[in-house]
Design an enzyme around this catalytic site. Structure first.
Site, PDB file in Angstrom:
ATOM      1  N   SER A  75       0.791  -1.235   0.000  1.00  0.00           N
ATOM      2  CA  SER A  75       0.000   0.000   0.000  1.00  0.00           C
ATOM      3  C   SER A  75       0.821   1.282   0.000  1.00  0.00           C
ATOM      4  O   SER A  75       0.238   2.373  -0.021  1.00  0.00           O
ATOM      5  CB  SER A  75      -0.965   0.005   1.187  1.00  0.00           C
ATOM      6  N   LYS A  78      -0.183   3.717  -2.600  1.00  0.00           N
ATOM      7  CA  LYS A  78      -1.208   4.752  -2.447  1.00  0.00           C
ATOM      8  C   LYS A  78      -0.609   6.145  -2.272  1.00  0.00           C
ATOM      9  O   LYS A  78      -1.317   7.147  -2.450  1.00  0.00           O
ATOM     10  CB  LYS A  78      -2.136   4.399  -1.296  1.00  0.00           C
ATOM     11  N   SER A 134      -6.225   3.014   4.631  1.00  0.00           N
ATOM     12  CA  SER A 134      -5.640   2.404   3.436  1.00  0.00           C
ATOM     13  C   SER A 134      -6.712   1.798   2.532  1.00  0.00           C
ATOM     14  O   SER A 134      -6.573   0.682   2.025  1.00  0.00           O
ATOM     15  CB  SER A 134      -4.610   1.334   3.828  1.00  0.00           C
TER      16      SER A 134
END
Length: 294
Positions: A75, A78, A134
């Site tokens: 993640s 992101k 997230s």
């Protein structure tokens, strides 16, 4: 290779070798300045597969371990999603959540912000949904809206990576889940990205936020999100992003203002969730003390 106080000499050798290997690269791929703090022999132990820590104020590299090793970053992806969105949108713009966004996030065990189809939120609220819990649902909604279309958005992510000199990075989606191979990056590239993220005032505010609440209106129901980053609340901490997949292990992009400097680092391939935060805090304390001696 673990770096401890017994292997300070190896750390110095690694930094010198990295500088030599990149000396003939193009300007976009040139390594940042390398300088070793006076207490390098006492660097904290780092068990993560790869790590990189720089002083964004001076450009000094405080710590580097397998910094150019290509790995999935989960993640941390992101961070790029958020960065590209704010190249194309204003924080006050609005995004409507669709059933496709919710359905995408429901598969494969991705982390979600529990967005509801039909709700409309501002881009700034969607960035909180993306970065704090997230949310893969927020990632899909933002990519779909500002590609326009997810494939076009991912292409923009890769183009932006090239512009930033992240030449060892490949994105295949907007959330870092292992669909389509999951993509890859390096600790060095992710530090470069984290620095750029923190240069944006909106993103610095988002990544530094521990809790964010969105009140209910005629356009949406209420939401409340907690940041997954356990470093927030410690001295000068600014975020930046956590991550985990089975392939990537536990990952962390972290930053703090310490010793009169902004320190930015990344850990990749850690096998313990809690240890990544402990290691990051140890590195920040060590490098912050060195920065304060300048």
């Amino acid at each position: 290779m673990n770096v401890t106080h017994r292997f300070g000499g190896a750390l110095i050798g690694l930094a010198v070798a990295a500088a030599a290997l990149t000396a003939g690269s193009t300007a976009a791929h040139a390594a940042p300045p390398v300088a070793t703090p006076v207490d390098a022999a006492h660097a904290p132990a780092v068990l993560a597969t790869a790590a990189h820590l720089v002083d964004a104020t001076t450009g000094q590299v405080h710590f580097s371990k397998e910094a150019d090793l290509r790995r999935p970053v989960a993640s941390l992806t992101k961070m790029m999603t958020a960065y590209v969105v704010l190249q194309r949108a204003e924080p006050t713009d609005k995004v409507e959540v669709t059933t496709a966004d919710v359905g995408y996030a429901a598969r494969g065990g991705a982390a979600v912000a529990h967005l509801r189809a039909g709700d409309t939120l501002t881009v700034e609220d969607m960035l909180h949904a993306l970065m704090l819990p997230s949310g893969a649902d927020a990632a899909h909604a933002l990519a779909r809206t500002y590609g326009p279309g997810v494939e076009e958005f991912v292409a923009a992510m890769n183009a932006t990576a090239r512009q930033l000199g992240m030449n060892d990075t490949l994105y295949v989606n907007a959330d870092g889940m292992p669909y389509g191979g999951g993509g890859h990056s390096t600790a060095r590239d992710q530090v470069r990205l984290a620095q750029k993220v923190l240069e944006n005032p909106t993103l610095e505010k988002v990544t530094s936020t521990q809790y964010h609440t969105v009140p209910a209106t005629s356009e949406r129901r209420s939401y409340s999100w907690r940041n997954t980053n356990r470093l927030l609340g410690t001295s000068g901490a600014l975020g930046v992003k956590t991550g985990y997949t089975r392939a990537a292990g536990y990952t962390l992009a972290f930053a703090a203002d310490r010793g009169g400097s902004r320190l930015v680092g990344v850990l990749l391939g850690e096998t313990s969730s809690s240890r990544r935060f402990q290691t990051a805090e140890a590195l920040l304390g060590w490098a912050g003390a060195a920065a304060a001696q300048r």
